[in-house]
Design an enzyme around this catalytic site. Structure first.
Site, PDB file in Angstrom:
ATOM      1  N   CYS A   1      42.350  87.393  51.016  1.00 26.44           N
ATOM      2  CA  CYS A   1      43.568  87.539  50.229  1.00 26.44           C
ATOM      3  C   CYS A   1      44.363  88.524  50.960  1.00 26.44           C
ATOM      4  CB  CYS A   1      43.120  87.880  48.865  1.00 26.44           C
ATOM      5  SG  CYS A   1      44.622  87.595  47.768  1.00 26.44           S
TER       6      CYS A   1
ATOM      7  N   HIS B   1      39.671  83.667  46.657  1.00 25.51           N
ATOM      8  CA  HIS B   1      38.398  84.269  46.416  1.00 25.51           C
ATOM      9  C   HIS B   1      37.502  83.481  45.874  1.00 25.51           C
ATOM     10  CE1 HIS B   1      40.566  88.381  46.507  1.00 25.51           C
ATOM     11  NE2 HIS B   1      41.572  87.924  45.759  1.00 25.51           N
TER      12      HIS B   1
END
Length: 465
Positions: free
Chosen positions: A331, A410
């Site tokens: 991310c 994630h």
């Protein structure tokens, strides 16, 4: 639906173990056939997940408690979430949706607007569940803040919840904290206190027998149990709880270092590594530590530009740019690995363009609208479940080059197949394990530990009054 009383879990201090006890009690009530749901009015955390319903953001503890009992997650479990913003600002998420940043003091001046949001969420859950286990926040009796307190006093008064106090004996001053919190509660709420759980005890339990007598006879507060300390490497709420992890690395064959960014987020990504006996996991803040790591993870970040500057100041840039350096970038970490980060709408900072580490060609552009979604993704040739929470956009959700993996997604390390692929490239002797089976077993075992040391029948009796 005919309901019992709902239950508030108040700590007599911060980090007393409220989240863990709230999750465990939720699990144990569910085990007894009670239709129960987790709740926290307001969380302050950079660690969030995407909900099953409505694709909103909520904090980890309520999501974890819901998943442990097979509930679909939803924004109502945590209607207000605050994340790190710029100077003196907080990023506000209401009912799972981002409404941007606001000044912290302005936020606290808006309690009249925020209470109805909490009330609506709680009432929506009351329509479906018999009992709601509402986790408090910090101490419930910060006298200068009680009028601004949404998670403790407001919930307890508005919904007349029964109350369990949780005291951390490791901190010292356990008697003062129990006596002080109980006696500073509004008189009407004192009547709703079922008792106190003394948490995190270490040593000979019999040494606290007199302590139990003092609390019950002199303070007139029932002791619901004394819980021996036991590490639980799942459901990390914040970086403080994460740093308390206990790992058995005796048989480790791969060393992994996670760079502990100042604004690190979504660190539950690393739970599968904490409990993996073949992995030695360390959280590093010094560039010199990188050379002893066979894999370096650049994690998610709530303030990507600020954390990127911190990495450069600490001397990490040169090491992260080495083509021989094995890196997994997730991310915010993924965004940093591009040549440039563009922020035309000042989503994160006033700098419209920032130079990244350049391991991936191209640029990342921050958009006003945050991407919040979960699903099954093709990551590095494997179908992998995960979720996304980010403003940055680029052409590909995931990229791989020699010695570097990067993705917006994630939760990817929850995948046994993906961990096997990643770590067997480093060491072919890596065997792996079934993380979901471990997680299910660990939750059941930990909740059994709690059940053995607290009086669930006493709590149940009070909830049915």
């Amino acid at each position: 639906m005919k309901k019992m009383h709902s239950l508030s879990i108040f700590g007599t201090s911060s980090d007393a173990g409220k989240s863990t006890l709230a999750f465990s009690i939720t699990y144990l009530l569910h085990k007894r056939g009670i239709k129960v749901a987790p709740f926290k009015a307001q969380n302050v955390s950079n660690n969030s997940v995407v909900t099953d319903r409505e694709s909103g953001e909520i904090a980890i503890p309520q999501a974890f408690a819901a998943q442990a009992i097979g509930l679909e997650t939803r924004p109502a479990f945590n209607p207000i979430l605050l994340k790190s913003g710029g100077a003196s600002k907080a990023h506000i998420i209401l009912n799972g949706k981002s409404i941007g940043e606001t000044d912290v003091w302005e936020y606290y001046r808006n309690m009249k607007k925020l209470r109805p949001i909490v009330k609506q969420a709680f009432c929506s859950l009351e329509e479906e569940f018999e009992c709601i286990v509402a986790e408090g926040a910090g101490s419930p009796v910060e006298l200068n803040l009680m009028q601004k307190d949404l998670s403790n006093i407001y919930v307890a008064e508005e919904f007349q919840t029964k109350i369990v106090l949780v005291a951390d004996i490791q901190r010292g001053g356990v008697f003062a904290s129990i006596y002080g919190v109980y006696n500073l509660l509004p008189k009407a709420l004192q009547k709703n206190v079922i008792g106190v759980i003394v948490n995190k005890f270490q040593g000979d339990m019999s040494l606290f027998d007199e302590g139990v007598t003092i609390i019950e006879e002199q303070f007139n507060i029932p002791v619901l149990g004394v819980v021996p300390f036991r590490s639980f490497n799942l459901g990390f709420e914040d970086s403080a709880s994460l740093m308390n992890y206990k790992q058995n690395s005796t048989n480790a064959i791969i060393s992994v270092g996670v760079i502990k960014l100042p604004y690190i987020s979504n660190f539950t990504d690393f739970e599968p590594l904490v409990v993996d006996e073949e992995i030695e996991l360390r959280f590093i803040t010094n560039v010199a530590e990188m050379d002893s790591c066979e894999l370096v993870i650049l994690p998610g970040s709530k303030r990507v530009v600020d954390d990127l500057a911190w990495l450069k100041e600490r001397g990490f840039a040169e090491k992260l740019q080495e083509k021989s350096r094995r890196v997994l970038a997730i991310c915010g970490g993924y965004e940093m690995m591009f040549e440039k980060i563009l922020d035309p709408f000042a989503v994160e900072s006033s700098a419209k363009e920032v130079e990244g580490f350049g391991r991936f060609k191209g640029e990342v552009t921050f958009q006003k609208e945050k991407i919040v979604q979960k699903g099954c993704y093709n990551l590095f040739g494997l179908m992998t479940e995960g979720y996304e929470i980010h403003n940055g956009t680029t052409k590909k959700r995931a990229k791989k080059k020699k010695n570097i993996y990067g993705t917006f997604v994630h939760g990817l390390l929850d995948s046994d197949a993906l961990r096997d692929k990643l770590f067997q490239e480093i060491n072919p002797l890596y065997k792996g394990y079934n993380f979901q089976a471990y997680k299910k077993s660990a939750i059941a075992s930990f909740c059994e530990h709690i059940e053995q040391h607290i009086s669930i029948p006493t709590i149940l009796k009070a909830l049915h009054e």
